[in-house]
Design an enzyme around this catalytic site. Sequence first.
Site, short mmCIF file in Angstrom:
data_model
loop_
_atom_site.label_atom_id
_atom_site.label_comp_id
_atom_site.label_asym_id
_atom_site.label_seq_id
_atom_site.Cartn_x
_atom_site.Cartn_y
_atom_site.Cartn_z
N ASP A 124 32.38 40.64 41.88
CA ASP A 124 32.97 41.62 42.88
C ASP A 124 32.04 42.91 42.97
OD1 ASP A 124 33.66 42.08 40.17
OD2 ASP A 124 35.32 43.66 40.62
N GLU A 125 31.29 43.25 41.99
CA GLU A 125 30.41 44.33 42.23
C GLU A 125 29.32 44.33 42.90
OE1 GLU A 125 29.27 41.87 38.91
OE2 GLU A 125 31.37 42.95 38.98
#
Length: 133
Positions: A76-77
């Site tokens: 997700d980063e």
Amino acid sequence: AVISMEARAKNGDDTYRLTDPEDETHLLTIQFYDRTSIINPCLDSSVRFVSKLVTEVKAMHDEAGTPLDSYHFGGDEAKNILLGAGYGSYPDDLKQKPFSKSPACQAKMISDPSFNIENIANYWAITVNKILA
């Protein structure tokens, strides 16, 4: 892991290199890091690293007699928050898709017509899921 594997690569072993040293993509992750903090999914060495990691973690669980029922592989980063609302003051040339200037990803687009930089997160999720299967 990314920084450790980069140090290893600088010492001559790029077996598990996780970044494309020629990638010039400009981005800012949700943790306010640059592209050198996230795994480049276009590298075969990234796939090797995840496969090795999963194999080793699974072996530790097996040895301990503890089932390993789920994994969370993150990802997700690996976004460029400059592409979102609230960053209008940043120049447009800094608002780049993750890995869009990675030569490894450019080569993958040529060698695999189904690969699309716009869907790189899905590509990586499918790749990791195959390793986990």
